[in-house]
Each structure stands twice: as C-alpha cells, then as structure tokens.
Write a protein that holds these residues in place. Structure first.
Motif, PDB file in Angstrom:
ATOM      1  N   GLY A  95      45.192  36.076  34.457  1.00  0.00           N
ATOM      2  CA  GLY A  95      44.885  36.226  33.046  1.00  0.00           C
ATOM      3  C   GLY A  95      45.833  37.244  32.429  1.00  0.00           C
ATOM      4  N   ASP A  96      46.136  37.052  31.157  1.00  0.00           N
ATOM      5  CA  ASP A  96      47.125  37.916  30.511  1.00  0.00           C
ATOM      6  C   ASP A  96      46.731  39.394  30.536  1.00  0.00           C
ATOM      7  OD1 ASP A  96      48.014  35.511  27.914  1.00  0.00           O
ATOM      8  OD2 ASP A  96      48.781  35.787  29.959  1.00  0.00           O
TER       9      ASP A  96
ATOM     10  N   ARG B 242      48.565  44.606  36.860  1.00  0.00           N
ATOM     11  CA  ARG B 242      47.584  45.601  37.332  1.00  0.00           C
ATOM     12  C   ARG B 242      46.750  45.080  38.507  1.00  0.00           C
ATOM     13  NH1 ARG B 242      43.522  47.112  34.028  1.00  0.00           N
ATOM     14  NH2 ARG B 242      43.508  45.125  32.890  1.00  0.00           N
ATOM     15  N   PHE B 243      46.435  43.797  38.471  1.00  0.00           N
ATOM     16  CA  PHE B 243      45.586  43.194  39.498  1.00  0.00           C
ATOM     17  C   PHE B 243      46.427  42.302  40.408  1.00  0.00           C
ATOM     18  CE2 PHE B 243      41.312  43.124  36.980  1.00  0.00           C
ATOM     19  CZ  PHE B 243      41.455  44.472  36.697  1.00  0.00           C
ATOM     20  N   THR B 244      46.001  42.207  41.674  1.00  0.00           N
ATOM     21  CA  THR B 244      46.667  41.334  42.638  1.00  0.00           C
ATOM     22  C   THR B 244      45.634  40.543  43.410  1.00  0.00           C
ATOM     23  OG1 THR B 244      48.478  42.932  42.910  1.00  0.00           O
ATOM     24  CG2 THR B 244      48.257  41.233  44.591  1.00  0.00           C
ATOM     25  N   ILE B 245      45.785  39.228  43.395  1.00  0.00           N
ATOM     26  CA  ILE B 245      44.883  38.364  44.153  1.00  0.00           C
ATOM     27  C   ILE B 245      45.583  37.936  45.433  1.00  0.00           C
ATOM     28  CG2 ILE B 245      45.639  36.211  43.031  1.00  0.00           C
ATOM     29  CD1 ILE B 245      42.679  35.279  43.150  1.00  0.00           C
ATOM     30  N   SER B 246      44.799  37.802  46.494  1.00  0.00           N
ATOM     31  CA  SER B 246      45.347  37.318  47.765  1.00  0.00           C
ATOM     32  C   SER B 246      44.241  36.587  48.518  1.00  0.00           C
ATOM     33  CB  SER B 246      45.914  38.473  48.598  1.00  0.00           C
ATOM     34  OG  SER B 246      44.905  39.420  48.910  1.00  0.00           O
ATOM     35  N   ARG B 247      44.639  35.840  49.526  1.00  0.00           N
ATOM     36  CA  ARG B 247      43.643  35.132  50.331  1.00  0.00           C
ATOM     37  C   ARG B 247      44.059  35.146  51.792  1.00  0.00           C
ATOM     38  NH1 ARG B 247      43.103  29.255  48.120  1.00  0.00           N
ATOM     39  NH2 ARG B 247      42.116  28.768  50.129  1.00  0.00           N
ATOM     40  N   ASP B 248      43.055  35.117  52.636  1.00  0.00           N
ATOM     41  CA  ASP B 248      43.258  35.014  54.076  1.00  0.00           C
ATOM     42  C   ASP B 248      42.536  33.756  54.524  1.00  0.00           C
ATOM     43  OD1 ASP B 248      43.056  35.208  56.878  1.00  0.00           O
ATOM     44  OD2 ASP B 248      43.144  37.383  56.811  1.00  0.00           O
ATOM     45  N   ASN B 249      43.284  32.691  54.742  1.00  0.00           N
ATOM     46  CA  ASN B 249      42.663  31.407  55.060  1.00  0.00           C
ATOM     47  C   ASN B 249      41.945  31.441  56.405  1.00  0.00           C
ATOM     48  OD1 ASN B 249      43.482  30.126  52.679  1.00  0.00           O
ATOM     49  ND2 ASN B 249      45.464  29.575  53.549  1.00  0.00           N
TER      50      ASN B 249
ATOM     51  N   SER C 180      40.699  25.868  52.902  1.00  0.00           N
ATOM     52  CA  SER C 180      42.062  25.519  52.505  1.00  0.00           C
ATOM     53  C   SER C 180      42.099  24.421  51.439  1.00  0.00           C
ATOM     54  CB  SER C 180      42.879  25.091  53.721  1.00  0.00           C
ATOM     55  OG  SER C 180      42.272  23.991  54.361  1.00  0.00           O
ATOM     56  N   SER C 181      40.986  23.746  51.209  1.00  0.00           N
ATOM     57  CA  SER C 181      40.924  22.681  50.210  1.00  0.00           C
ATOM     58  C   SER C 181      40.581  23.196  48.816  1.00  0.00           C
ATOM     59  CB  SER C 181      39.892  21.622  50.610  1.00  0.00           C
ATOM     60  OG  SER C 181      40.274  20.972  51.804  1.00  0.00           O
ATOM     61  N   TYR C 182      40.377  24.488  48.718  1.00  0.00           N
ATOM     62  CA  TYR C 182      39.899  25.061  47.458  1.00  0.00           C
ATOM     63  C   TYR C 182      40.893  26.039  46.858  1.00  0.00           C
ATOM     64  CZ  TYR C 182      35.273  23.107  48.189  1.00  0.00           C
ATOM     65  OH  TYR C 182      34.228  22.240  48.350  1.00  0.00           O
ATOM     66  N   VAL C 183      41.004  25.958  45.530  1.00  0.00           N
ATOM     67  CA  VAL C 183      41.633  27.021  44.764  1.00  0.00           C
ATOM     68  C   VAL C 183      40.576  28.116  44.615  1.00  0.00           C
ATOM     69  CG1 VAL C 183      42.647  27.687  42.571  1.00  0.00           C
ATOM     70  CG2 VAL C 183      43.088  25.400  43.512  1.00  0.00           C
ATOM     71  N   MET C 184      40.910  29.302  45.073  1.00  0.00           N
ATOM     72  CA  MET C 184      39.963  30.416  45.004  1.00  0.00           C
ATOM     73  C   MET C 184      40.328  31.316  43.823  1.00  0.00           C
ATOM     74  SD  MET C 184      37.916  29.770  47.424  1.00  0.00           S
ATOM     75  CE  MET C 184      36.947  31.279  47.277  1.00  0.00           C
ATOM     76  N   GLY C 185      39.304  31.771  43.147  1.00  0.00           N
ATOM     77  CA  GLY C 185      39.586  32.569  41.959  1.00  0.00           C
ATOM     78  C   GLY C 185      38.544  33.627  41.696  1.00  0.00           C
ATOM     79  N   TRP C 186      38.897  34.494  40.795  1.00  0.00           N
ATOM     80  CA  TRP C 186      37.977  35.505  40.271  1.00  0.00           C
ATOM     81  C   TRP C 186      37.885  35.330  38.756  1.00  0.00           C
ATOM     82  CZ3 TRP C 186      35.044  38.626  43.267  1.00  0.00           C
ATOM     83  CH2 TRP C 186      35.428  38.800  44.602  1.00  0.00           C
ATOM     84  N   TYR C 187      36.676  35.324  38.268  1.00  0.00           N
ATOM     85  CA  TYR C 187      36.394  35.301  36.844  1.00  0.00           C
ATOM     86  C   TYR C 187      35.563  36.532  36.520  1.00  0.00           C
ATOM     87  CZ  TYR C 187      37.956  30.436  36.559  1.00  0.00           C
ATOM     88  OH  TYR C 187      38.713  29.289  36.584  1.00  0.00           O
ATOM     89  N   ARG C 188      35.493  36.851  35.254  1.00  0.00           N
ATOM     90  CA  ARG C 188      34.642  37.969  34.857  1.00  0.00           C
ATOM     91  C   ARG C 188      33.954  37.671  33.539  1.00  0.00           C
ATOM     92  NH1 ARG C 188      39.302  42.552  33.444  1.00  0.00           N
ATOM     93  NH2 ARG C 188      40.008  41.636  31.459  1.00  0.00           N
TER      94      ARG C 188
ATOM     95  N   ARG D 179      32.841  33.911  29.893  1.00  0.00           N
ATOM     96  CA  ARG D 179      33.450  34.122  31.208  1.00  0.00           C
ATOM     97  C   ARG D 179      34.939  33.758  31.118  1.00  0.00           C
ATOM     98  NH1 ARG D 179      30.231  32.114  36.489  1.00  0.00           N
ATOM     99  NH2 ARG D 179      28.658  33.295  35.308  1.00  0.00           N
ATOM    100  N   GLU D 180      35.780  34.608  31.687  1.00  0.00           N
ATOM    101  CA  GLU D 180      37.221  34.383  31.603  1.00  0.00           C
ATOM    102  C   GLU D 180      37.869  34.464  32.976  1.00  0.00           C
ATOM    103  OE1 GLU D 180      39.269  37.355  29.309  1.00  0.00           O
ATOM    104  OE2 GLU D 180      38.573  39.024  30.566  1.00  0.00           O
ATOM    105  N   LEU D 181      38.976  33.750  33.098  1.00  0.00           N
ATOM    106  CA  LEU D 181      39.748  33.781  34.333  1.00  0.00           C
ATOM    107  C   LEU D 181      40.431  35.143  34.483  1.00  0.00           C
ATOM    108  CD1 LEU D 181      41.100  32.340  36.815  1.00  0.00           C
ATOM    109  CD2 LEU D 181      42.986  31.804  35.239  1.00  0.00           C
ATOM    110  N   VAL D 182      40.270  35.718  35.676  1.00  0.00           N
ATOM    111  CA  VAL D 182      41.020  36.921  36.026  1.00  0.00           C
ATOM    112  C   VAL D 182      42.267  36.506  36.794  1.00  0.00           C
ATOM    113  CG1 VAL D 182      40.992  39.082  37.304  1.00  0.00           C
ATOM    114  CG2 VAL D 182      38.930  38.316  36.090  1.00  0.00           C
ATOM    115  N   ALA D 183      42.061  35.724  37.853  1.00  0.00           N
ATOM    116  CA  ALA D 183      43.187  35.245  38.660  1.00  0.00           C
ATOM    117  C   ALA D 183      42.700  34.144  39.589  1.00  0.00           C
ATOM    118  CB  ALA D 183      43.810  36.372  39.485  1.00  0.00           C
TER     119      ALA D 183
END
Length: 117
Positions: free
Chosen positions: A60-61, A66-73, A30-38, A45-49
């Motif tokens: 990312g623009d 098209r893409f959806t990010i989600s998290r389950d803490n 819960s202390s972290y921003v979680m992300g995906w890069y590619r 390397r670029e930010l996806v979300a």
C-alpha cells in the motif's frame, strides 16, 4: 481445518517497530497469495502488503519504504516487519490468504497495533 495464528501486535511509540507473524495451517500454503490488511475505526479495510509464492510483492502507498512483507513457505508463515511506525498506522491488522486460481479467501482473527504519539 483452516487456521491462522497471528501474533506480534501491541502498543509502541511513534517511530518504533513491530513484527507481525501469521502461521497458517490446513491450506496448501504455496497456492495462496498471503497478505496483511488493516482496518482503523471508522475506515474501510485496506491492503498493507501482499506476497505470492514467488515473492512478488505489493505494498500500500502509505507503508512503502517502512514496512516489509516476507514469507517462509516451509513454515507456512507470513511476516510483516513494520518500522517507522506512525500514529496513523494504528489499526487491527488482519492476515489474509487468497488462492491464486480461485475465489477462496481466508482471514485471520486480527491483531491490534496501537502507535502512540
């Protein structure tokens, strides 16, 4: 020990879908921003979300709509649902954990996504 287990990559035809998962251990999720890069061959390397613990999201623009990010803490897992995939989405996708208050930054090992035309 901090560990990220990524899964869900693979080969898909243009217009198809994939769902990536990244299960974290060894961190206070819960202390972290979680992300995906590619990173595609020959490109930076670029930010996806990314998504913080309050579900505030950035995309990312090139993937908006098209893409959806989600998290389950509770499961310490972040997901990336990728729909409408295009050949230009072909890249290695990396899970990232960035601490919200410090410079601590962790990376997964990466998972290959290949979209054929």
């Amino acid at each position: 020990q901090v560990q990220f287990v990524e899964s869900g990559g693979g080969l898909v035809q243009s217009g198809g879908s994939l769902r990536l998962s990244c299960a974290a251990s060894g961190i206070i999720f819960s202390s972290y921003v979680m992300g995906w890069y590619r990173q595609a061959p020959g490109k930076h390397r670029e930010l996806v979300a990314n998504i913080n613990s309050d579900s505030r999201i950035n995309y990312g623009d090139s993937v908006k709509g098209r893409f959806t990010i989600s998290r389950d803490n509770a499961k310490k897992t972040v997901y990336l649902q990728m729909n409408g995939l295009k050949p230009e989405d072909t890249a290695v996708y990396y899970c990232n954990a960035a601490h919200r208050n410090t410079n601590v930054n962790w990376w997964g090992q990466g998972t290959q996504v290949t979209v054929s035309s």
